[in-house]
Design an enzyme around this catalytic site. Structure first.
Site, PDB file in Angstrom:
ATOM      1  N   LYS A 115       0.812  -1.231   0.000  1.00  9.99           N
ATOM      2  CA  LYS A 115       0.000   0.000   0.000  1.00  9.99           C
ATOM      3  C   LYS A 115       0.841   1.276   0.000  1.00  9.99           C
ATOM      4  CE  LYS A 115      -3.090  -2.850  -0.264  1.00  9.99           C
ATOM      5  NZ  LYS A 115      -3.665  -3.172  -1.561  1.00  9.99           N
TER       6      LYS A 115
ATOM      7  N   GLU B  42      -2.878   8.371   7.479  1.00  9.89           N
ATOM      8  CA  GLU B  42      -3.610   9.156   6.481  1.00  9.89           C
ATOM      9  C   GLU B  42      -4.613  10.050   7.185  1.00  9.89           C
ATOM     10  OE1 GLU B  42      -5.772   6.771   3.684  1.00  9.89           O
ATOM     11  OE2 GLU B  42      -3.967   5.912   2.815  1.00  9.89           O
TER      12      GLU B  42
ATOM     13  N   ARG C 107      -7.575  -7.793 -10.434  1.00  5.64           N
ATOM     14  CA  ARG C 107      -8.330  -9.013 -10.761  1.00  5.64           C
ATOM     15  C   ARG C 107      -9.682  -8.630 -11.350  1.00  5.64           C
ATOM     16  NH1 ARG C 107      -9.379  -7.997  -5.085  1.00  5.64           N
ATOM     17  NH2 ARG C 107     -11.551  -7.351  -4.977  1.00  5.64           N
TER      18      ARG C 107
HETATM   19  C1  MV4 Z   1     -10.133   4.990   4.640  1.00  4.88           C
HETATM   20  C2  MV4 Z   1     -11.369   5.446   5.153  1.00  4.88           C
HETATM   21  C3  MV4 Z   1     -11.452   6.760   5.559  1.00  4.88           C
HETATM   22  N1  MV4 Z   1     -10.363   7.573   5.466  1.00  4.88           N
HETATM   23  N2  MV4 Z   1      -9.089   5.826   4.559  1.00  4.88           N
HETATM   24  C4  MV4 Z   1     -11.300   0.364   4.318  1.00  4.88           C
HETATM   25  C5  MV4 Z   1     -10.663  -0.738   3.562  1.00  4.88           C
HETATM   26  C6  MV4 Z   1      -9.446  -0.170   2.944  1.00  4.88           C
HETATM   27  N3  MV4 Z   1      -9.327  -0.614   1.607  1.00  4.88           N
HETATM   28  C7  MV4 Z   1      -9.591   1.300   3.046  1.00  4.88           C
HETATM   29  N4  MV4 Z   1     -10.684   1.576   3.903  1.00  4.88           N
HETATM   30  C8  MV4 Z   1     -10.975   2.836   4.313  1.00  4.88           C
HETATM   31  N5  MV4 Z   1      -9.967   3.739   4.213  1.00  4.88           N
HETATM   32  C9  MV4 Z   1      -9.216   7.073   4.974  1.00  4.88           C
HETATM   33  N6  MV4 Z   1      -8.142   7.886   4.904  1.00  4.88           N
HETATM   34  C10 MV4 Z   1     -12.435   4.544   5.227  1.00  4.88           C
HETATM   35  C11 MV4 Z   1     -12.231   3.227   4.827  1.00  4.88           C
HETATM   36  C12 MV4 Z   1     -13.369   2.352   4.935  1.00  4.88           C
HETATM   37  C13 MV4 Z   1     -13.991   1.804   3.806  1.00  4.88           C
HETATM   38  C14 MV4 Z   1     -13.546   2.048   2.519  1.00  4.88           C
HETATM   39  C15 MV4 Z   1     -14.168   1.494   1.429  1.00  4.88           C
HETATM   40  C16 MV4 Z   1     -15.278   0.688   1.605  1.00  4.88           C
HETATM   41  C17 MV4 Z   1     -15.749   0.431   2.850  1.00  4.88           C
HETATM   42  C18 MV4 Z   1     -15.121   0.974   3.972  1.00  4.88           C
HETATM   43  C19 MV4 Z   1     -15.623   0.717   5.243  1.00  4.88           C
HETATM   44  C20 MV4 Z   1     -15.005   1.251   6.333  1.00  4.88           C
HETATM   45  C21 MV4 Z   1     -13.875   2.070   6.190  1.00  4.88           C
END
Ligand code: MV4
Length: 496
Positions: free
Chosen positions: A115, A199, A290
């Site tokens: 990441k 972040e 994918r």
């Molecule tokens: C975040 C976020 C809020 N702010 N990053 C969750 C999985 C990972 N791929 C990244 N994720 C998140 N990153 C920042 N800076 C909120 C999430 C997140 C989320 C993102 C996409 C789909 C569902 C989610 C559920 C909870 C939190």
């Protein structure tokens, strides 16, 4: 390329068999002992048993999959999603065995899998990323300096992460040290790597992703999918396009996704995930290297077959997408039908599929990996099928999904069918007012309404079906509508 081994199971394995046949390729299914009688096995031209039910000894065994390719004479491998799809070492082993890997270059998988590496490469390529650190943190003092300059709330994330593991929201400085420790140990457990970074925390964003496709000469995007309806990082409903994405925004996000793919030398089908905040700004999160579960909604509105395109690109052919601007047509929605019991906190359930009548009719697509007689076990993912609808606009797509869900009868295992029906009727959902926290705010949608009665009525209707199918006719309702639950079931049964 003549014979494709599909290193997967369930609906996606069947989906790939179908694409192979349309491309005049032979399909080789592999199966664990638990999947001997699964639809993907019967649909394929050849089937190879690869081991016991446990994924580690079957669908996750690189050695057994390569051996199955050798014995079946396959010359290519499609990984599907999950299992080994994003394992760069598997892609390399496939190529080292002299087989065609139907997926992106291993180096692109590796670059996007790390990441912080991905963040550095995206920043260099001009792709907007969430403000924060691009390198893993070394100590709590450095972390608090970085957090102070980003501004609270911040999010601690695992460098090796993905899927929400090793993630913590930090609202104020006093919570930081604890969050670093817990996220780090969770990351170590999940990924074998305790590195974390910081972040800015984006509050209540939507989760919007862009589909990309790249061949040897072109990289294009196929618009967005709205994926905000999720629970504990499991998506439940996806749609294309998104009510939150204008044509201008689509072109901006699309250009960012194309730049992201180009920056890692991408080839094949891939998806860039973004957070789209309420103020309209968007940030690259990660790239999924994918084919994704929700690819059908893009297929419906862009009139493409993404799996066939994957096969074409792997053969060295150009993608069959016209050059020039592409536009989504109409609206598509997908509901993931899972064997999870709403009456029991959505815990995975087991059982035998005793009766199944999939929905059909105009604009309805049923992508399923199970049939009557199949056992649903706890060895694999709980997704049984995907119900996808297309209609000219969003309101009609929702109406069509409601109709299709009402036609669906599945007896033998508890599912989340009722949840989907309630969601389609929900006013906030109908207005398109969704974000990633939507379901956290709506426990009412997660609760089953009288599930016990529904199940016994469905069982009775299914049993009656066998005896009555030839003679029954829809009854004439005195008040113009079905008077009772029995009446509704009788009408559903009579549809076939
Ligand atoms: C975040 C976020 C809020 N702010 N990053 C969750 C999985 C990972 N791929 C990244 N994720 C998140 N990153 C920042 N800076 C909120 C999430 C997140 C989320 C993102 C996409 C789909 C569902 C989610 C559920 C909870 C939190």
């Amino acid at each position: 390329m003549k014979r494709v081994l599909i290193a997967n199971r369930g609906e996606i394995a069947l989906r790939i068999v179908r694409a192979c046949h349309e491309e005049e390729l032979e399909a080789v299914a592999v199966h664990s002992a638990a999947d001997r009688t699964s639809p993907h096995v019967r649909a394929a031209d050849f089937a190879v048993p690869i081991g016991p039910p446990s994924p580690a000894e079957s669908y996750l065994s690189i050695e057994r999959l390569l051996e199955a390719a050798r014995t079946s004479g396959a010359d290519a491998i499609h990984p599907g999603y999950g299992f080994l799809a994003e394992r760069a070492a598997f892609a390399e082993a496939v190529e080292a065995a002299g087989l065609v890997w139907i997926g992106p270059p291993p180096a692109a998988i590796r670059a996007m899998g790390d990441k912080t590496e991905a963040r550095r490469r995206m920043e260099a390529a001009g792709v907007p990323i969430v403000p924060g650190a691009v390198a893993p943190l070394t100590d709590a003092v450095a972390a608090s300096t970085v957090a102070g300059s980003i501004g609270y709330p911040v999010m601690v994330k695992a460098a090796a992460g993905g899927g929400g593991k090793g993630m913590r929201v930090v609202h104020e400085p006093s919570e930081l040290e604890m969050a670093l420790a817990t996220a780090g140990s969770e990351a170590l457990k999940a990924f074998g790597d305790a590195s974390v970074y910081l972040e800015k925390y984006i509050e209540c964003p939507r989760h919007v992703e862009i589909q990309v496709l790249a061949d040897d000469t072109r990289t294009v995007h196929l618009g967005e999918r709205e994926c905000s309806i999720q629970r504990r990082h499991q998506k439940l409903v996806e749609e294309a396009p998104s009510v939150a994405v204008s044509e201008t925004k689509r072109e901006r996000m699309g250009a960012a996704a194309v730049a992201a793919a180009a920056a890692v030398g991408y080839r094949g089908a891939g998806t860039c995930e973004f957070l789209l905040s309420a103020d309209g700004s968007f940030y690259f999160l990660e790239m999924n290297t994918r084919i994704q579960v929700e690819h059908p909604v893009t297929e419906m509105v862009y009139g493409v077959d993404l799996v066939r395109e994957q096969l074409r690109i792997a053969r060295g052919l150009p993608m069959s997408i016209a050059s020039g601007p592409l536009r989504p047509r109409g609206w598509a929605i997908e509901c993931r039908l899972t064997s999870e019991d709403p009456a029991n906190g959505f815990l995975p359930t087991t059982g035998r599929i005793e009766y199944l009548r999939p929905p059909a009719g105009p604009g309805v697509r049923w992508d399923s990996g199970v049939e009557v007689g199949n056992d649903v076990t706890l060895h694999y993912d709980s997704m049984l099928a995907k119900l996808i609808v297309w209609a000219p606009d969003r309101a009609q797509a929702i109406a069509r999904m409601e109709r299709a869900l009402a036609e669906l009868v599945l007896v033998g295992v508890a599912t989340n069918q009722g949840f989907h029906a309630r969601l389609m009727r929900d006013e906030a959902f109908r207005r398109g007012e969704v974000d990633i926290q939507f379901l956290d705010r709506r426990p009412d949608l997660m609760q089953a309404g009288g599930s016990h009665a529904d199940v016994s009525v469905a069982v009775a209707a299914a049993l009656a079906e066998d005896a009555a199918r030839r003679s029954r006719r829809p009854s004439i309702a005195a008040d113009g509508g079905p008077a009772s639950e029995w009446g509704r079931h009788a009408r559903r049964e009579a549809l076939q």
